[in-house]
Design a protein around this motif. Sequence first.
Motif, mmCIF file in Angstrom:
data_model
loop_
_atom_site.group_PDB
_atom_site.id
_atom_site.type_symbol
_atom_site.label_atom_id
_atom_site.label_comp_id
_atom_site.label_asym_id
_atom_site.label_seq_id
_atom_site.Cartn_x
_atom_site.Cartn_y
_atom_site.Cartn_z
ATOM 1 N N VAL A 106 -10.663 -5.504 -28.307
ATOM 2 C CA VAL A 106 -9.914 -5.129 -29.511
ATOM 3 C C VAL A 106 -10.918 -4.585 -30.518
ATOM 4 C CG1 VAL A 106 -8.514 -6.002 -31.418
ATOM 5 C CG2 VAL A 106 -8.084 -6.787 -29.074
ATOM 6 N N LEU A 107 -10.608 -3.402 -31.051
ATOM 7 C CA LEU A 107 -11.506 -2.719 -31.991
ATOM 8 C C LEU A 107 -10.853 -2.643 -33.373
ATOM 9 C CD1 LEU A 107 -12.507 0.359 -29.772
ATOM 10 C CD2 LEU A 107 -13.770 -1.788 -30.060
ATOM 11 N N PRO A 108 -11.659 -2.525 -34.424
ATOM 12 C CA PRO A 108 -11.086 -2.260 -35.750
ATOM 13 C C PRO A 108 -10.336 -0.927 -35.724
ATOM 14 C CG PRO A 108 -13.445 -2.731 -35.897
ATOM 15 C CD PRO A 108 -13.115 -2.594 -34.446
ATOM 16 N N VAL A 109 -9.378 -0.796 -36.624
ATOM 17 C CA VAL A 109 -8.523 0.397 -36.671
ATOM 18 C C VAL A 109 -8.522 0.970 -38.079
ATOM 19 C CG1 VAL A 109 -6.149 1.231 -36.390
ATOM 20 C CG2 VAL A 109 -7.032 -0.553 -34.865
ATOM 21 N N VAL A 110 -8.714 2.275 -38.195
ATOM 22 C CA VAL A 110 -8.586 2.945 -39.487
ATOM 23 C C VAL A 110 -7.101 2.979 -39.847
ATOM 24 C CG1 VAL A 110 -8.853 5.122 -40.734
ATOM 25 C CG2 VAL A 110 -10.634 4.383 -39.137
ATOM 26 N N SER A 111 -6.780 2.565 -41.055
ATOM 27 C CA SER A 111 -5.397 2.647 -41.540
ATOM 28 C C SER A 111 -5.234 3.977 -42.254
ATOM 29 C CB SER A 111 -5.106 1.498 -42.511
ATOM 30 O OG SER A 111 -5.189 0.275 -41.840
ATOM 31 N N TRP A 112 -4.316 4.766 -41.765
ATOM 32 C CA TRP A 112 -4.120 6.108 -42.311
ATOM 33 C C TRP A 112 -3.014 6.138 -43.341
ATOM 34 C CZ3 TRP A 112 -8.050 8.780 -40.854
ATOM 35 C CH2 TRP A 112 -8.580 8.658 -39.570
ATOM 36 N N PRO A 113 -3.185 6.967 -44.357
ATOM 37 C CA PRO A 113 -2.040 7.259 -45.225
ATOM 38 C C PRO A 113 -1.135 8.198 -44.434
ATOM 39 C CG PRO A 113 -3.906 8.627 -45.828
ATOM 40 C CD PRO A 113 -4.382 7.703 -44.740
ATOM 41 N N GLU A 114 -0.056 8.586 -45.019
ATOM 42 C CA GLU A 114 0.820 9.542 -44.329
ATOM 43 C C GLU A 114 0.032 10.823 -44.053
ATOM 44 O OE1 GLU A 114 5.019 11.788 -45.152
ATOM 45 O OE2 GLU A 114 4.776 9.706 -45.776
ATOM 46 N N GLN A 115 0.277 11.409 -42.879
ATOM 47 C CA GLN A 115 -0.436 12.637 -42.511
ATOM 48 C C GLN A 115 -0.135 13.732 -43.526
ATOM 49 O OE1 GLN A 115 0.247 13.906 -38.513
ATOM 50 N NE2 GLN A 115 0.252 11.826 -37.734
ATOM 51 N N ARG A 116 -1.172 14.496 -43.815
ATOM 52 C CA ARG A 116 -0.974 15.609 -44.746
ATOM 53 C C ARG A 116 -1.915 16.743 -44.386
ATOM 54 N NH1 ARG A 116 -3.731 11.489 -47.853
ATOM 55 N NH2 ARG A 116 -5.796 12.236 -48.410
ATOM 56 N N ARG A 117 -1.524 17.925 -44.738
ATOM 57 C CA ARG A 117 -2.361 19.099 -44.492
ATOM 58 C C ARG A 117 -3.330 19.258 -45.655
ATOM 59 N NH1 ARG A 117 -1.194 21.546 -40.020
ATOM 60 N NH2 ARG A 117 0.925 21.732 -39.283
ATOM 61 N N SER A 118 -4.467 19.823 -45.321
ATOM 62 C CA SER A 118 -5.467 20.065 -46.351
ATOM 63 C C SER A 118 -5.523 21.559 -46.646
ATOM 64 C CB SER A 118 -6.825 19.565 -45.853
ATOM 65 O OG SER A 118 -7.795 19.794 -46.818
ATOM 66 N N TRP A 168 -2.585 6.662 -33.188
ATOM 67 C CA TRP A 168 -2.037 5.582 -32.353
ATOM 68 C C TRP A 168 -2.190 4.242 -33.084
ATOM 69 C CZ3 TRP A 168 -0.430 5.457 -27.017
ATOM 70 C CH2 TRP A 168 -0.331 6.715 -26.412
ATOM 71 N N THR A 169 -3.011 4.181 -34.085
ATOM 72 C CA THR A 169 -3.327 3.000 -34.887
ATOM 73 C C THR A 169 -3.513 1.770 -33.990
ATOM 74 O OG1 THR A 169 -1.005 2.551 -35.459
ATOM 75 C CG2 THR A 169 -2.257 3.971 -36.971
ATOM 76 N N HIS A 170 -2.808 0.684 -34.297
ATOM 77 C CA HIS A 170 -3.012 -0.566 -33.555
ATOM 78 C C HIS A 170 -2.533 -0.477 -32.114
ATOM 79 C CE1 HIS A 170 -4.658 -2.848 -36.848
ATOM 80 N NE2 HIS A 170 -3.801 -2.226 -37.627
ATOM 81 N N LEU A 192 -13.255 6.682 -32.884
ATOM 82 C CA LEU A 192 -12.623 7.175 -31.661
ATOM 83 C C LEU A 192 -11.212 7.676 -31.919
ATOM 84 C CD1 LEU A 192 -13.474 4.240 -29.221
ATOM 85 C CD2 LEU A 192 -14.628 6.445 -29.386
ATOM 86 N N ASP A 193 -10.940 8.874 -31.451
ATOM 87 C CA ASP A 193 -9.581 9.391 -31.438
ATOM 88 C C ASP A 193 -9.089 9.268 -30.006
ATOM 89 O OD1 ASP A 193 -7.201 10.553 -32.185
ATOM 90 O OD2 ASP A 193 -8.081 12.438 -32.839
ATOM 91 N N VAL A 194 -7.784 9.268 -29.807
ATOM 92 C CA VAL A 194 -7.232 9.183 -28.449
ATOM 93 C C VAL A 194 -6.920 10.576 -27.927
ATOM 94 C CG1 VAL A 194 -5.302 8.367 -27.035
ATOM 95 C CG2 VAL A 194 -6.329 6.843 -28.736
ATOM 96 N N ASP A 195 -6.000 11.262 -28.583
ATOM 97 C CA ASP A 195 -5.509 12.540 -28.060
ATOM 98 C C ASP A 195 -6.508 13.656 -28.311
ATOM 99 O OD1 ASP A 195 -3.090 11.490 -27.053
ATOM 100 O OD2 ASP A 195 -2.335 11.390 -29.095
ATOM 101 N N GLY A 196 -7.032 14.162 -27.235
ATOM 102 C CA GLY A 196 -8.087 15.173 -27.273
ATOM 103 C C GLY A 196 -9.335 14.593 -26.652
#
Length: 113
Positions: free
Chosen positions: A88-100, A72-74, A7-11
């Motif tokens: 409460v749901l598990p959360v994906v831990s992201w590295p720093e945002q980067r462009r592909s 939004w992480t946690h 799940l994403d929040v924004d969008g």
Amino acid sequence: MRPLLFLDVDGPLNPFQAKPSKRPDGYLTYRIWTSVPTPMPGRRKPLRVWLKPSHGEELLALPYELVWATTWTHEANQKIGPELGLPVLPVVSWPEQRRSADGLHWKTREIVE
């Protein structure tokens, strides 16, 4: 184990790009103080977030294991989930945002890996 639904929040849950003067039908306006999705130096007001409370029940009825995959992480568990009635749901831990370079969204690559 059930399949995962990321799940994403924004969008998907918060139609943040809708016209500010036209809240979509069925959505409520929330004002949320947050440190994410990106820190906004000097910000003196909370974010405007539109959420549709019925989405929580609809998501829980799906045959999937729900996982937050949002910047939004946690804070999704603290500030979005309760408004939707989600546990409460598990959360994906992201590295720093980067462009592909290949045009693939950076979140997609992280989830697939």
